[in-house]
Design a protein around this motif. Structure first.
Motif, PDB file in Angstrom:
ATOM      1  N   LEU C 315       0.830  -1.199   0.000  1.00 45.32           N
ATOM      2  CA  LEU C 315       0.000   0.000   0.000  1.00 45.32           C
ATOM      3  C   LEU C 315       0.866   1.252   0.000  1.00 45.32           C
ATOM      4  O   LEU C 315       1.889   1.305   0.679  1.00 45.32           O
ATOM      5  CB  LEU C 315      -0.894   0.015   1.249  1.00 45.32           C
ATOM      6  N   PRO C 316       0.435   2.281  -0.732  1.00 43.76           N
ATOM      7  CA  PRO C 316       1.147   3.562  -0.662  1.00 43.76           C
ATOM      8  C   PRO C 316       0.809   4.301   0.640  1.00 43.76           C
ATOM      9  O   PRO C 316      -0.252   4.051   1.227  1.00 43.76           O
ATOM     10  CB  PRO C 316       0.624   4.329  -1.877  1.00 43.76           C
ATOM     11  N   PRO C 317       1.675   5.191   1.096  1.00 44.69           N
ATOM     12  CA  PRO C 317       1.497   5.828   2.400  1.00 44.69           C
ATOM     13  C   PRO C 317       0.179   6.578   2.539  1.00 44.69           C
ATOM     14  O   PRO C 317      -0.390   6.620   3.622  1.00 44.69           O
ATOM     15  CB  PRO C 317       2.676   6.801   2.485  1.00 44.69           C
ATOM     16  N   SER C 318      -0.314   7.179   1.455  1.00 44.52           N
ATOM     17  CA  SER C 318      -1.533   7.967   1.619  1.00 44.52           C
ATOM     18  C   SER C 318      -2.797   7.117   1.574  1.00 44.52           C
ATOM     19  O   SER C 318      -3.899   7.641   1.623  1.00 44.52           O
ATOM     20  CB  SER C 318      -1.574   9.067   0.563  1.00 44.52           C
ATOM     21  N   MET C 319      -2.631   5.823   1.488  1.00 46.52           N
ATOM     22  CA  MET C 319      -3.799   4.953   1.418  1.00 46.52           C
ATOM     23  C   MET C 319      -4.226   4.540   2.829  1.00 46.52           C
ATOM     24  O   MET C 319      -3.387   4.158   3.643  1.00 46.52           O
ATOM     25  CB  MET C 319      -3.433   3.693   0.608  1.00 46.52           C
ATOM     26  N   PRO C 320      -5.526   4.641   3.110  1.00 48.25           N
ATOM     27  CA  PRO C 320      -5.978   4.136   4.423  1.00 48.25           C
ATOM     28  C   PRO C 320      -5.588   2.676   4.553  1.00 48.25           C
ATOM     29  O   PRO C 320      -5.637   1.927   3.566  1.00 48.25           O
ATOM     30  CB  PRO C 320      -7.494   4.292   4.355  1.00 48.25           C
ATOM     31  N   GLY C 321      -5.170   2.277   5.758  1.00 52.91           N
ATOM     32  CA  GLY C 321      -4.777   0.882   5.951  1.00 52.91           C
ATOM     33  C   GLY C 321      -3.283   0.697   5.831  1.00 52.91           C
ATOM     34  O   GLY C 321      -2.740  -0.384   6.090  1.00 52.91           O
ATOM     35  N   TYR C 322      -2.568   1.729   5.441  1.00 53.00           N
ATOM     36  CA  TYR C 322      -1.107   1.675   5.362  1.00 53.00           C
ATOM     37  C   TYR C 322      -0.554   1.410   6.747  1.00 53.00           C
ATOM     38  O   TYR C 322      -1.009   2.001   7.729  1.00 53.00           O
ATOM     39  CB  TYR C 322      -0.598   3.018   4.827  1.00 53.00           C
ATOM     40  N   THR C 323       0.399   0.508   6.864  1.00 51.94           N
ATOM     41  CA  THR C 323       0.939   0.170   8.169  1.00 51.94           C
ATOM     42  C   THR C 323       2.058   1.135   8.523  1.00 51.94           C
ATOM     43  O   THR C 323       3.168   1.032   7.985  1.00 51.94           O
ATOM     44  CB  THR C 323       1.481  -1.268   8.174  1.00 51.94           C
ATOM     45  N   GLU C 324       1.710   2.080   9.391  1.00 55.75           N
ATOM     46  CA  GLU C 324       2.725   3.051   9.793  1.00 55.75           C
ATOM     47  C   GLU C 324       3.797   2.349  10.608  1.00 55.75           C
ATOM     48  O   GLU C 324       3.518   1.394  11.331  1.00 55.75           O
ATOM     49  CB  GLU C 324       2.096   4.154  10.666  1.00 55.75           C
ATOM     50  N   GLY C 325       5.000   2.800  10.488  1.00 56.13           N
ATOM     51  CA  GLY C 325       6.074   2.286  11.339  1.00 56.13           C
ATOM     52  C   GLY C 325       6.679   0.979  10.847  1.00 56.13           C
ATOM     53  O   GLY C 325       7.703   0.539  11.354  1.00 56.13           O
ATOM     54  N   TYR C 326       6.054   0.390   9.859  1.00 59.90           N
ATOM     55  CA  TYR C 326       6.637  -0.855   9.339  1.00 59.90           C
ATOM     56  C   TYR C 326       7.821  -0.494   8.436  1.00 59.90           C
ATOM     57  O   TYR C 326       7.700   0.312   7.514  1.00 59.90           O
ATOM     58  CB  TYR C 326       5.579  -1.630   8.562  1.00 59.90           C
ATOM     59  N   GLU C 327       8.970  -1.101   8.706  1.00 61.84           N
ATOM     60  CA  GLU C 327      10.194  -0.734   8.002  1.00 61.84           C
ATOM     61  C   GLU C 327      10.342  -1.453   6.671  1.00 61.84           C
ATOM     62  O   GLU C 327      11.224  -1.152   5.874  1.00 61.84           O
ATOM     63  CB  GLU C 327      11.418  -1.070   8.871  1.00 61.84           C
ATOM     64  N   GLY C 328       9.518  -2.454   6.482  1.00 61.92           N
ATOM     65  CA  GLY C 328       9.685  -3.251   5.274  1.00 61.92           C
ATOM     66  C   GLY C 328      10.845  -4.219   5.432  1.00 61.92           C
ATOM     67  O   GLY C 328      11.422  -4.361   6.514  1.00 61.92           O
ATOM     68  N   ILE C 329      11.177  -4.883   4.363  1.00 65.68           N
ATOM     69  CA  ILE C 329      12.312  -5.800   4.399  1.00 65.68           C
ATOM     70  C   ILE C 329      13.551  -4.975   4.111  1.00 65.68           C
ATOM     71  O   ILE C 329      13.661  -4.368   3.035  1.00 65.68           O
ATOM     72  CB  ILE C 329      12.144  -6.924   3.371  1.00 65.68           C
ATOM     73  N   ALA C 330      14.452  -4.912   5.039  1.00 68.41           N
ATOM     74  CA  ALA C 330      15.553  -3.965   4.963  1.00 68.41           C
ATOM     75  C   ALA C 330      16.571  -4.366   3.911  1.00 68.41           C
ATOM     76  O   ALA C 330      16.717  -5.542   3.569  1.00 68.41           O
ATOM     77  CB  ALA C 330      16.234  -3.838   6.322  1.00 68.41           C
ATOM     78  N   TYR C 331      17.273  -3.353   3.420  1.00 70.39           N
ATOM     79  CA  TYR C 331      18.333  -3.553   2.425  1.00 70.39           C
ATOM     80  C   TYR C 331      19.494  -4.257   3.107  1.00 70.39           C
ATOM     81  O   TYR C 331      20.073  -3.753   4.065  1.00 70.39           O
ATOM     82  CB  TYR C 331      18.763  -2.184   1.900  1.00 70.39           C
ATOM     83  N   ASP C 332      19.823  -5.454   2.650  1.00 68.75           N
ATOM     84  CA  ASP C 332      20.844  -6.246   3.333  1.00 68.75           C
ATOM     85  C   ASP C 332      21.392  -7.270   2.352  1.00 68.75           C
ATOM     86  O   ASP C 332      20.877  -8.383   2.233  1.00 68.75           O
ATOM     87  CB  ASP C 332      20.194  -6.928   4.553  1.00 68.75           C
TER      88      ASP C 332
END
Ligand code: ATP
Ligand code: ATP
Ligand code: MG
Ligand code: MG
Lengths: 306, 300, 519, 583
Positions: C315-332
């Motif tokens: 989901l894009p940030p401006s979409m309701p339901g976006y999970t705030e604070g989730y970092e995603g799968i980090a670059y590693d």
């Protein structure tokens, strides 16, 4: 003459038939399903099949082709899958612009190309000749998009001589025509130079000079018509080449020709439009070649059409 | 009767042999320049791995500004970088490999094919000629891009497919022009004279018609270099030819042409390369023609 | 009633350019970047959005009611609304329009959105005349019955596909209705010269008083974005519909005068890579996660001139339901290599990355390709025309696809819009738009569950449910979200109105009904 | 005597070669007075054409005036800028070029080409009227119609007259005519010469007449220049040249002149025929009408039958366009024909395409236009060796030796082997073609106007060569020529053609001793006599339309019936030839 015309027209019809068959087959085997595009992302398989049936795309290819041809013979090119308008009306709306542009381009390339070719031939071996050679090759090597934007930038934006794109008046036509003609001009100038060099050595040029004719008259009246023959044969072919390049010029100059229509249709596999445009341009090319063949006897009375 | 042979002819104008054509060509500075350019370009393409400091598809971190703009030529980047921060010099050299194959091999095949078809049709006339020429018309009226797209979708894209498409599509114009010239030539008396001598068709075609077509063939072949190299980019764009990140001169231009104002080197350097290649071949071709065509040296 | 902008002046004409042709203005069919917002201004649906936001508001419906079970909606129509042809709009028209869009003869690409209306299946199969769930109570009242609760239903009623059209005009023009549209919207079609321009003229009888401000909008068609920008700089154009071309972005942004006329905003867009879970090596979740970890999203964003933000989830940030604070799968990269080794691909693996061939997508694909090569995935790029990529995605022959240029700008601002056809089991079949072919029955069930939470008070819980669903998706990693594109719209100096109108999430590039010119 | 109009002093013209400039004309001086006719005669390749081009300022590229002066009415021409020179060309000095066939622009009408010459020098002139007058002056039939026609629609003789009209339209002070009658048969030649004389009498134009035909010289010249190898060897009034030639070359030249009546009666040959033509017909289709069907045919050759015996020289004479070359082409299998042709046991296929190598070896043809028959991009040595290569005869060095030998035999030097055709003069090219035909030592050689461009001394030498080969190898010849004197000298038997049909055929003695057909008589009477003292009996000038061989489909010329006038002397019944039809 009439018999020649009739024979050529019959041959042309066969060529067009061939083009339509091959195009149809190619589009048929092309792995892209137009129905999917029509039906949208959320369509169920049933809906997709339903649409396929409505469009007759579930039938064997020869039946599809037969239907298409039958329609075509009645002036019906079908409806666009994505625009839903009649292909014939879409093409008809854009064809005048395309024809104008081609005519403009042909004139531009003839004027520029022939002049440069003649000048180069007359200055054979001199620095001017060499510069013109480099210029012709540059014209042929230049990407059309860049040429278009450069011309637009200099002559429309900076100098304001011409409008920045658009369609309608003569001044709209100038820059696109030149852009499109530049490559052909480079090409023609080389062809012209080489055939001019041949002609300039002919005995009748010596005769013309022996009459005391002015240089310009010898060149324009005596040499040019003889040298131009191989170039005439090329004009017919140009139409085909233009068809390939027209989309760039059209989009830079906002020219409402069929090139853009075709390009969008190809991107999205809008088969009726692709077929329609292909057949239209094939007609143009075939007629162009025919026309070139018909014109030559007027320039060279020795040529007889058989 | 006295010897009526004009004595002034004792001084030979020049007694060049056919084998000397190449040597005579080497006496022309422009031809040497052309040859040198060709050798240089081909050499650079072959020696590319030893000449470049960066692999052609390496997206260098320092090859882009912070705003993501490419670096201009100079300093670390001989010819600047492209929109992905890759070294343009390196891409240009490696791109030469693709473009040389297209511009020389594919274009050469196209012109060769066109010449053969045009010559055959012009020489045979009759139904063979008609069929060949109408087939040529058909190919001319046929949308090449569509064919390309179909092939792209069916086959795995490759340099050879795009070369094939170009060869298949580009012979048409040459064929038509050669045909026109051949029909005119076959009417000439010296061809009839050859026939009365018992020359075979092959001999007439090869030894007597072909040399007259040289000027045309050279014009088409050299100008064709530029157009095919650019055409390759269009076809590759549609998915037929080399796929990114493989460079070719055409696709370097094509990818970057909208940037020609903000990053002109990305368009003008490869453009100049194409121009040079075509010019080099033209110089050699012109010299060759003048060496082969004595009538160019003036006539009564 | 409407609150009007106090600064706004009525009158004036503006020019907007587009490169591609306007295909059709038939609301049941139009589904392009170009015609979407035009249709919005020519037609109205029962529902609508507050300008510049994703907040729903009533449109042609004056008010609506939802039944307890969430299965019945009753819309009260606004009285006195007239079609452009002068006839008053009634409940019959609403029913006709919904029947029409779901009728297979119409071949609407949006028909599938209305699957929750009772009787849809029969109508879609062509077995029934119209939708049994839609009924006219009286000329001012429509009742719509659903076959299952659908929390997105009101959004659906705001979709273009649900626009109300007059039957007589459709009958008159038949298949050419798209060229002769008649609606109730703020503008009516003035002139359409194929391939050149579409002119919308003000609807003097528009039911929102005082709107629109502009007398006419001219869309000039077929102009290259670079040239459109030149013309904007030259004062000939007011808004370049295709935005600022990448080649010109820096030039514009480095000139303060021009940069001041650029409006930036979020967009309901995510650019992602799909990985076909049915094809090796992506049948292994380790590999899919490794791909997520290998992507240097910052650099990719830099490469497109920072016109996007790195994405962490579908989901894009401006979409309701976006999970705030989730970092995603980090670059590693190291971690990714380890995962590759775990999956048995320590020595690397070959695959293909499909991409649409318009700039900047091949470039992005090359950046992705380079990142993947770091962890031993040699992805060969196949840059093709849109239709060919869609076909390869649909029939499952593409192992990886970069979504740029083809999907996915939300049709309506709701989290469910990112699931159904592109991540759910429905789209995973042959020809479906779920190019990962990812099918998780549990998540499908959870999605159905979430969408049935239609009551007002369930909204919070529903968004949470969707958030959970997308987190689960990230665990299975059928996608590698790459970035969320930002919108940069440019306007001429004389254009007035709130900035939000220029980055309106549902009306792109501009909300025509509310902008004005100051001249 | 008045001042000369044109004077040339110490003129040297040189060609640039890689070894530096090489003179083509050296130290040439002469003066030309008003109303005078100066003939330049001399060997082929001696620089006659180059001299006239130098006067016109039209030298080919690479060839330049090295030194000397050319003065027209006191004005020096060699230094004159091109712009000024243009005013002089056409208006003050006009030229008729050696090759009339290629000297008119194929894409412009006769009228245009004439009128523009007039208008260029006098913009106010009524160009059309003057052009018409000029065409009338050269007695071209139907001048109004000619104005709108294109060059290819006219016969060679007509084109030559147009060229003359063009040169005379502006009444120039000096007219240079380079071999103006070489391409014409004697009857037309007669007319052209008469015409030049009339015009000179009327306008006082000074004429430089270049020719190798000593008969023409004797009839036309006031004074004569004899050239050899780029130099003038002798100049004198015409009577003096013929009566008391001072230089050995001039004497040799005059001695070589073939004269009518020199032939004598050779023993008739009795041998098997090498070539047999039976009822041969060739026609060219003309398409026209709405449907493009064949509406008309050129009946180029009609019902021609004759045999050529082994070791015989068979000559074919007749006016321009009567079908001589077409017969030659039919025998060599270059045009489709009807009827039966057998050569050396090979039957010539009817389709004009598929003749086999056997026929090719046994028959060789020397084409009428040597310039056209030589591939311009090949060295002449290669061209002469071509038949040897084709038929795989000898090794490379043997072939080269053979080619050298052939060159020597036709009077060319071996070091010319590596030059290209365009570097030769007209006569030299003709010899190259002859050498090529001789290379294979065929059984039959068809020589189409093969000695027309040669000066008499070379001509004599070539004819001698042909005779030698005939004696040595028994080669037969089909000899096509306009030059009745040559024909009389070398032929065993002669056929006279008119409009595609043979009107008279017999031995040399029969034809020349006892010409029966009126056309034959006219031919013989028209021959110029190489004796300035000879006074020609006034004969009526003809301005009749050249009868046309073009007939509508379905019709055709009446068949000429030949009757034996005794001893195999076949003559047409007079009546049959009168109805020359134009359709
Ligand atoms: N363009 C040229 N380059 C080199 N040599 C040339 C050229 N033109 C003519 N010559 C040579 O110049 C000499 C004179 O040629 P010219 O044409 O004047 O001969 P001519 O006297 O007219 O002979 P003919 O009677 O055969 O026409 C010839 O030996 C010829 O080979
Ligand atoms: N290819 C052709 N097409 C049509 N007509 C032709 C063609 N070739 C020759 N002719 C015509 O056929 C007739 C005979 O021509 P031919 O060349 O045999 O004449 P000729 O006797 O050799 O004349 P000359 O003495 O001028 O060479 C002429 O009327 C000529 O115009
Ligand atoms: Mg001469
Ligand atoms: Mg002849």
């Amino acid at each position: 003459m009439a018999a020649y015309l009739i024979r050529r027209l019959i041959q042309s019809a066969l060529i067009l038939l061939g083009v339509s068959v091959i195009t149809f087959l190619l589009l048929y085997i092309l792995p892209a399903d137009p129905v999917r595009q029509i039906a949208g992302r959320s369509a169920t398989p049933e809906v997709v099949e339903n649409i396929r049936r409505q469009l007759g795309l579930d039938q064997p290819v020869w039946v599809q082709y037969g239907n298409y041809l039958w329609g075509l013979l009645h002036g019906d090119m079908g409806r666009s899958y994505l625009q839903r308008s009649e292909v014939a009306s879409l093409i008809a709306a854009r064809l005048p612009a395309t024809l104008q542009l081609m005519l403009g381009a042909i004139i531009a390339e003839l004027v520029i190309g022939l002049t440069l070719g003649v000048v180069a031939a007359l200055n054979r071996g001199k620095p001017l000749d060499t510069s013109l050679m480099v210029a012709s090759f540059a014209a042929v090597s230049a990407p059309q998009f860049v040429v278009a934007l450069l011309l637009l930038y200099v002559f429309a934006v900076k100098l304001g001589w011409f409008p920045i794109g658009g369609y309608g008046t003569f001044s709209h036509l100038v820059l696109p025509s030149i852009t499109m003609g530049i490559m052909g001009a480079g090409w023609y100038s080389r062809m012209m130079r080489s055939s001019m060099l041949d002609v300039l050595r002919a005995d009748y040029i010596r005769t013309a000079r022996a009459k005391g004719l002015g240089r310009m008259r010898v060149i324009l009246r005596h040499a040019l018509p003889n040298a131009i023959l191989p170039v005439i044969a090329m004009i017919g072919m140009d139409i085909g080449i233009f068809m390939g390049g027209v989309v760039v010029v059209e989009s830079v100059f906002g020219w409402p020709g069929i090139g853009q229509l075709a390009w969008q249709a190809i991107q999205r596999v809008d088969i009726p439009i692709i077929m329609g445009v292909t057949i239209t341009s094939a007609v143009a090319i075939v007629l162009g070649n025919l026309l070139a063949d018909l014109i030559t006897p007027f320039i060279d009375p020795r040529i007889k059409l058989r | 009767m006295t010897d009526t042979t004009p004595p002034d002819h004792a001084a030979p104008l020049a007694a060049p042999t056919e084998r000397g054509a190449f040597a005579r060509m080497l006496r022309r500075p422009l031809a040497v320049l052309g040859l040198a350019l060709i050798v240089l370009i081909v050499g650079a393409a072959i020696a590319a791995p030893w000449l470049v400091s960066y692999p052609p598809d390496q997206q260098n971190f320092d090859g882009l500004t912070l705003e993501g703009a490419p670096m201009p030529p100079g300093g670390q980047w001989l010819m600047g970088t492209d929109l992905l921060g890759r070294d343009l010099f390196s891409r240009l050299l490696y791109g030469a490999r693709t473009s040389l194959i297209i511009g020389i091999v594919a274009n050469g095949i196209a012109v060769g094919l066109g010449t053969v078809v045009g010559l055959t049709a012009g020489w045979m006339r009759g139904w063979i000629g008609t069929v060949l020429m109408r087939f040529t018309d058909l190919m001319m009226a046929f949308p090449a891009l569509l064919l390309a797209i179909c092939l792209a979708a069916i086959f795995r894209p490759s340099l050879w497919i795009v070369a094939l498409v170009i060869a298949m599509v580009n012979w048409v114009q040459t064929a038509r022009v050669v045909y026109t010239e051949t029909t005119a030539l076959t009417e000439r008396d010296f061809i009839a004279a050859e026939r009365t001598l018992g020359a075979s068709g092959a001999r007439i075609l090869w030894h007597h018609l072909l040399p007259h077509l040289w000027p045309t063939i050279i014009v088409w072949a050299t100008l064709g270099i530029s157009t095919t190299v650019l055409l390759e980019a269009t076809l590759s764009y549609l998915g037929v030819g080399v796929q990114p990140p493989t460079p070719s001169w055409g696709n370097i231009i094509f990818e970057n042409q909208t940037y020609f104002q903000s990053a002109p080197w990305l368009v003008f350097i490869p453009g100049a390369a194409i121009l040079l290649l075509a010019l080099a071949f033209n110089l050699v071709g012109d010299a060759l023609r003048e060496v082969l065509d004595p009538t160019q040296r003036g006539r009564r | 009633q409407e609150t009007l902008d106090p600064n706004a002046k009525a009158g004036g004409d503006i020019i907007i350019t587009y490169k591609d042709d306007v295909a059709t203005l038939d609301p049941a069919i139009g589904y392009d970047w170009q015609n979407w917002s035009m249709i919005k201004s020519i037609f109205d649906g029962l529902m609508d959005y507050e300008p510049g936001t994703t907040t729903l508001r009533p449109g042609l419906a004056e008010s609506y009611e939802m039944s307890e079970d969430g299965l019945t909606y009753t819309f009260k129509l606004r009285p006195g609304v007239k079609f452009h042809n002068g006839r008053e709009m009634t409940a019959e028209d609403v029913k006709y329009s919904l029947d029409r869009v779901t009728n297979p003869e119409t071949q609407s690409p949006g028909a599938g959105f209305f699957g929750s209306i009772a009787g849809y299946d029969a109508a879609a199969a062509g077995e029934a005349e119209g939708l049994s769930g839609v009924s006219v109570i009286d000329p001012q009242t429509v009742e719509i019955k659903l076959s299952r609760p659908d929390a997105t239903f009101l959004h659906l009623m705001a979709l273009n596909f649900a626009s109300v059209v007059p039957k007589e005009a459709v009958d008159e023009y038949g298949a050419d209705f798209g060229k002769n549209p008649v609606g109730t919207g703020a503008y009516s079609l003035g002139e359409w010269t194929i391939g050149q321009r579409v002119v919308l003229t003000k609807n003097p009888d528009y039911w929102r008083d005082g709107l629109p401000y502009l007398d006419s909008i001219t869309f000039e068609i077929g102009q290259e974005p670079v040239v459109a920008l030149l013309r904007l700089q030259n004062g000939e154009v007011d808004v370049p519909g295709d935005g600022i071309p990448p080649a010109k972005f820096q030039e514009v942004m480095s000139d303060p005068d021009q940069a001041a006329r650029v409006v930036e905003g979020g967009q309901l867009h995510t650019g992602y890579i799909t990985m076909n879970v049915g094809t090796p090596p992506f049948d292994k979740v380790e590999v899919r996660r490794a791909v997520n970890m290998a992507l240097n999203k910052d650099r990719i964003v830099q490469m497109i001139n920072n016109r996007a933000v790195p994405a962490t989830q579908p989901l894009p940030p401006s979409m309701p339901g976006y999970t705030e604070g989730y970092e995603g799968i980090a670059y590693d990269v190291e971690g990714a290599k380890k995962l590759m080794a775990d999956a048995g691909y320590a020595d690397g693996v070959d695959t293909e990355l499909y991409v649409m061939n318009t700039d900047p997508n091949p470039r992005i694909a090359q950046a992705i390709q380079q990142d993947l090569s770091q962890i031993g995935i040699n992805a060969e790029i196949r840059a093709l025309a849109q239709a060919n990529v869609i076909e390869a995605g649909g029939n499952g022959s593409a192992p990886m696809i970069w979504s740029g240029g083809m999907a996915w700008i939300a049709d309506f601002p709701d989290p469910s819009n990112f699931y159904g056809p592109i991540l759910g089991c429905d789209g995973a079949g042959d020809g479906g738009w779920n190019w990962s072919k990812y099918c998780n029955e549990d998540l499908d069930a959870a999605a159905t569950e979430a969408d049935s939470m239609a009551a007002e008070d369930q909204a919070e819980a529903r968004l949470q449910a969707w958030s959970d669903i997308y987190m689960k998706v990230m665990e299975d990693a059928p996608w590698a979200p790459v970035f969320n594109e930002q919108r940069f719209t440019m306007k001429s100096a004389r254009m007035g109105g709130d900035d939000a109108l220029y980055v309106d999430p549902v009306s792109i590039p501009v909300n025509y009904d509310y902008v004005y010119v100051s001249e | 005597m008045t001042d000369p109009v044109l004077s040339v002093r110490d003129l040297t013209v040189a060609v640039d070669t890689q070894a530096g400039p090489k003179p083509l004309v050296s130290d040439l001086s002469f003066a030309l007075h008003r109303g005078e006719t100066l003939c330049i005669a001399g060997e082929s390749g001696s620089g006659k054409s180059i001299t006239s081009l130098a006067v016109m300022g039209l030298l080919p590229t690479g060839v330049n005036v090295a030194s000397g002066a050319i003065t027209l009415d006191g004005q020096e021409l060699t230094k004159l800028p091109e712009r000024r020179m243009r005013d002089i060309r056409g208006a003050r000095i006009a030229m008729i070029f050696q090759e009339p066939m290629t000297s008119l622009n194929p894409v412009l009408t006769i009228g245009t080409q004439l009128a523009e010459a007039i208008r260029t020098h006098d913009p106010k002139a009524d160009a059309k009227k003057q052009a018409l007058d000029a065409l009338r002056a050269v007695r071209l039939s139907q001048p109004e119609r000619r104005m709108g026609q294109y060059p290819h629609e006219l016969s060679g003789g007509m084109r030559q007259r147009v060229m003359i009209a063009m040169a005379l339209a502006l009444k120039p002070d000096v007219l240079i005519a380079d071999e103006p009658t070489t391409a014409l048969d004697v009857t037309v030649q007669r007319e052209v010469l008469d015409l030049l004389r009339d015009l000179q009498r009327d306008t006082g134009t000074a004429i430089i007449l270049i020719t190798h035909d000593m008969g023409v010289v004797a009839e036309m010249a006031d004074r004569v220049i004899v050239m050899q190898s780029g130099r003038m060897v002798e100049t004198a009034p015409v009577a003096q040249i013929f009566d008391t030639p001072a230089q050995p070359y001039t004497r040799a030249l005059l001695a070589a002149v073939p004269r009518m009546g020199d032939g004598g009666g050779a023993a008739p040959i009795t041998a098997d025929p090498i070539a047999q033509l039976q009822d041969v017909q060739v026609s060219y289709d003309i398409h026209g009408g709405l449907l493009g069907r064949t509406t008309h045919r050129v009946h180029a050759v009609e019902h021609v039958s004759f045999d050529i015996l082994a070791g015989e020289t068979f000559s074919l004479v007749g006016e321009s366009g009567c079908g001589k070359s077409t017969i030659a082409r039919a025998i060599t299998g270059l045009v489709p024909h009807e009827g039966q042709i057998t050569v050396a046991g090979h039957s010539v296929p009817h389709d004009g395409l598929s003749a086999g190598p056997g026929l090719r070896r046994d028959v060789q043809m020397v084409f009428q236009d040597p310039a056209a028959a030589l591939n311009p991009r090949k060295k002449v040595g290669e061209l002469v060796a071509e038949p040897l290569v084709i038929h795989r005869i000898g090794t490379a060095s043997e072939r080269r030796a053979h080619v050298r030998d052939l060159f020597n035999r036709v009077g060319l030097s071996a070091d010319q082997i590596d030059r290209y055709p365009h570097e030769f003069s007209g006569g030299q090219r003709q010899r190259i073609c002859i050498a090529r035909a001789l290379a294979l030592q065929p059984k039959l050689i068809i020589a189409d106007e093969s000695v027309s461009a040669l000066d008499v001394s070379v001509q004599a030498r070539v004819l001698e060569l042909l005779a030698e080969l005939k004696a040595e190898f028994g080669i037969s010849y089909l000899f096509i020529s306009h030059d009745m004197a040559v024909v009389e000298n070398i032929s065993d038997r002669i056929a006279v053609m008119y409009l595609g049909q043979i009107v008279e055929m017999g031995t040399r003695a029969q034809i020349f001793g006892n010409p029966q057909h009126p056309y034959t008589r006219r031919l013989i009477e028209s021959v110029p006599v190489p004796d300035p003292a000879f006074i020609r009996a006034p004969s009526p000038r003809m301005a009749t339309e050249v009868p046309s061989p073009v007939w509508a489909v379905g019709s055709g010329p009446a068949r000429v019936v030949l009757t034996d006038a005794g001893g195999g002397h076949l003559v047409a019944e007079a009546a049959a030839t009168d109805d020359a039809a134009v359709s």
